[in-house]
Enzyme design. Sequence first.
Site, PDB file in Angstrom:
ATOM      1  N   ASP A   1      48.708   1.018 -27.937  1.00  0.00           N
ATOM      2  CA  ASP A   1      48.815   0.180 -26.771  1.00  0.00           C
ATOM      3  C   ASP A   1      48.049   1.146 -25.765  1.00  0.00           C
ATOM      4  OD1 ASP A   1      50.105  -1.809 -27.569  1.00  0.00           O
ATOM      5  OD2 ASP A   1      52.174  -1.050 -27.332  1.00  0.00           O
TER       6      ASP A   1
ATOM      7  N   HIS B   1      25.286  20.110 -27.855  1.00  0.00           N
ATOM      8  CA  HIS B   1      26.368  19.210 -27.346  1.00  0.00           C
ATOM      9  C   HIS B   1      27.801  19.556 -28.079  1.00  0.00           C
ATOM     10  CE1 HIS B   1      23.520  15.911 -26.198  1.00  0.00           C
ATOM     11  NE2 HIS B   1      23.431  17.101 -25.312  1.00  0.00           N
TER      12      HIS B   1
ATOM     13  N   ASP C   1      28.737  23.424 -19.865  1.00  0.00           N
ATOM     14  CA  ASP C   1      27.580  22.235 -19.344  1.00  0.00           C
ATOM     15  C   ASP C   1      28.783  21.254 -18.940  1.00  0.00           C
ATOM     16  OD1 ASP C   1      26.142  19.837 -19.193  1.00  0.00           O
ATOM     17  OD2 ASP C   1      24.974  20.122 -20.952  1.00  0.00           O
TER      18      ASP C   1
ATOM     19  N   ASP D   1      25.747  17.446 -12.987  1.00  0.00           N
ATOM     20  CA  ASP D   1      25.469  17.872 -14.365  1.00  0.00           C
ATOM     21  C   ASP D   1      25.060  19.585 -14.164  1.00  0.00           C
ATOM     22  OD1 ASP D   1      24.894  18.200 -16.993  1.00  0.00           O
ATOM     23  OD2 ASP D   1      23.406  16.607 -16.940  1.00  0.00           O
TER      24      ASP D   1
ATOM     25  N   HIS E   1      14.707  20.632 -26.572  1.00  0.00           N
ATOM     26  CA  HIS E   1      14.794  19.494 -26.049  1.00  0.00           C
ATOM     27  C   HIS E   1      14.038  19.256 -24.718  1.00  0.00           C
ATOM     28  CE1 HIS E   1      17.387  21.636 -23.244  1.00  0.00           C
ATOM     29  NE2 HIS E   1      17.933  22.210 -24.194  1.00  0.00           N
TER      30      HIS E   1
ATOM     31  N   HIS F   1      16.378  15.188 -17.219  1.00  0.00           N
ATOM     32  CA  HIS F   1      16.497  13.640 -17.350  1.00  0.00           C
ATOM     33  C   HIS F   1      17.072  13.043 -15.865  1.00  0.00           C
ATOM     34  CE1 HIS F   1      21.085  14.507 -17.059  1.00  0.00           C
ATOM     35  NE2 HIS F   1      20.775  15.602 -18.103  1.00  0.00           N
TER      36      HIS F   1
ATOM     37  N   HIS G   1      23.022  10.593 -17.721  1.00  0.00           N
ATOM     38  CA  HIS G   1      21.614  10.329 -18.102  1.00  0.00           C
ATOM     39  C   HIS G   1      21.402   9.007 -17.449  1.00  0.00           C
ATOM     40  CE1 HIS G   1      21.845  13.031 -22.035  1.00  0.00           C
ATOM     41  NE2 HIS G   1      21.839  13.443 -20.829  1.00  0.00           N
TER      42      HIS G   1
ATOM     43  N   GLU H   1      16.630  21.705 -16.541  1.00  0.00           N
ATOM     44  CA  GLU H   1      17.705  22.595 -17.666  1.00  0.00           C
ATOM     45  C   GLU H   1      17.077  23.289 -18.707  1.00  0.00           C
ATOM     46  OE1 GLU H   1      20.261  19.997 -20.025  1.00  0.00           O
ATOM     47  OE2 GLU H   1      19.682  18.157 -18.874  1.00  0.00           O
TER      48      GLU H   1
ATOM     49  N   TYR I   1      17.872  28.985 -27.435  1.00  0.00           N
ATOM     50  CA  TYR I   1      18.687  28.879 -28.616  1.00  0.00           C
ATOM     51  C   TYR I   1      18.450  29.886 -29.825  1.00  0.00           C
ATOM     52  CZ  TYR I   1      19.832  24.854 -25.777  1.00  0.00           C
ATOM     53  OH  TYR I   1      20.083  23.928 -24.821  1.00  0.00           O
TER      54      TYR I   1
ATOM     55  N   ARG J   1      21.334  28.258 -21.598  1.00  0.00           N
ATOM     56  CA  ARG J   1      20.860  26.964 -20.934  1.00  0.00           C
ATOM     57  C   ARG J   1      21.394  27.218 -19.475  1.00  0.00           C
ATOM     58  NH1 ARG J   1      22.546  23.168 -23.958  1.00  0.00           N
ATOM     59  NH2 ARG J   1      24.334  22.277 -22.985  1.00  0.00           N
TER      60      ARG J   1
ATOM     61  N   GLU K   1      21.307  24.942 -15.807  1.00  0.00           N
ATOM     62  CA  GLU K   1      20.804  23.363 -15.538  1.00  0.00           C
ATOM     63  C   GLU K   1      21.455  23.278 -14.049  1.00  0.00           C
ATOM     64  OE1 GLU K   1      23.062  20.395 -17.683  1.00  0.00           O
ATOM     65  OE2 GLU K   1      21.688  18.954 -16.972  1.00  0.00           O
TER      66      GLU K   1
HETATM   67 MN   LIG Z   1      21.854  17.401 -18.363  1.00  0.00          MN
END
Ligand SMILES: [Mn+2]
Length: 484
Positions: free
Chosen positions: A45, A253, A270, A281, A364, A368, A375, A429, A433, A450, A452
């Site tokens: 539920d 991620h 992030d 972001d 990457h 974006h 995104h 960003e 790595y 990173r 951003e």
């Molecule tokens: Mn981003």
Amino acid sequence: MHNFINIKPEHKNIYKQRWQHLADSLPDSSLILVGSGDNIYRNSDVDYPFRASSNFYYLTGFTEPNAVLCLVKKQEVVYSILFALPKNEAQEIWHGIRCGYENAGKYLGADITYSIDDIHQIMPKLLAQISNCVIEFNAFYDNKKLWRDILFEWFEPLKSMQRTGHKLPQNIINLHEHISELRLFKDDYEQEIMLEAGKISSLGHIKAMQTSKAGIQEDYLEAELIHTFKQNKAQSIAYNSIVATGENTCILHHRAGQSILKDGDLCLIDAGCELDGYSSDITRTFPINGKFSKEQAEIYNWVVAAQQAAIDIAKPGITFEQIHTTALDILVYGMLESGLLDKKKYGTVENAIESGAYQQFYMHRTSHWLGLDVHDVGRYKQEKLNETNQNKSLEFIFNPQDNLQASLLNLAGKKTSIILQKGMALTVEPAIYIRANLNADSKYWNIGIRIEDDIIISHQGNHILTRDVPVDIKSIEEIMCSCS
Ligand SMILES: [Mn+2]
């Protein structure tokens, strides 16, 4: 007053303007349908927090599930019909107060409002009077059916009309590209919210930096982020927070989990809040003990320099791609200088980029779109200027030997990067790595960095929305030592 609908008196006409702009992009005799969506269950539920679909919210500010906006463009006039849940005392005692369709229609200034329970009776009658249906091809009407399925159900009772010379709607148009084009440009009202969202997210990052210490879990910092976002009136996170420590910093991620923060390691966060539907972001990377090591600082400064250069050139007339290539040039220069890439082998930045060798450290893109979705919707490519399609043969359209992915890539290659314009919102960003065991000096292993920020293109340059949390080493170290 409950938070049913995000209409303040001074914003009363914003949604009506959006209806008009959307209708302007469509042919006459069009019927546009967009829904808020349905509750989705996690288990038994237990439901997920409901969040209205971005397109519905963009056109209404209404936050309840099971609501549908129907716009009819007929002889250049736009009529609005809102379907929403009816008041229901028994349901409201259990699940919370509903706005009620009559009230919702009134707040929104819709021409007509109905209970959502009546939609299946009403839609065939409306569809019988128009030529073009505009729906989101891939969106769900409720938690069982897609819009395209429900639409064909509504066509069923109209079949017999064809014998009497009536026409069923002739065209089904995908709403996606029409509304995405509008959402790509943020108006003053949206920019104001996004700036505030950026400020709240910055506070969360500062709190996490100040809380950071060896021995706690990533989850602990995630809790600090959410705590700060909600205390500052953001309704939600914009996406699941990434809190990554040590080797996890090299997993793009990595969801916050049970890993323990260790002295000498980095922590990459992030995370961003969602305020009144709009995402922010931010990514920051900091040393868990408050002091960057020599190697960490070295790599960090290349990423900062890449980001700053990319932000510096972001203005109307620059292409989206140039943001990426500007950052990439500096990242790759840094990789050569630090020895991550062999200078003897690659020589120049150009050669190193050409070889693709940098992709083991940066895999990457740099930006974006950002908006109601983290995104966000919107084209990244546009038609090449001054170029007509000379070759109209079938080979131009597709090569039968290619698989689908290759064909799509081939088509994308015929377009060029979109040119930035005022009101577009995007992230910047860049990152480096360095996983352990990569062909790199072990002193750099497990350094994943990173950085951003969110920017909005202005008349002549851009505004940064997220610099209440700094990026330079000195300021971060100051923030981190000021807490104890
Ligand atoms: Mn981003």
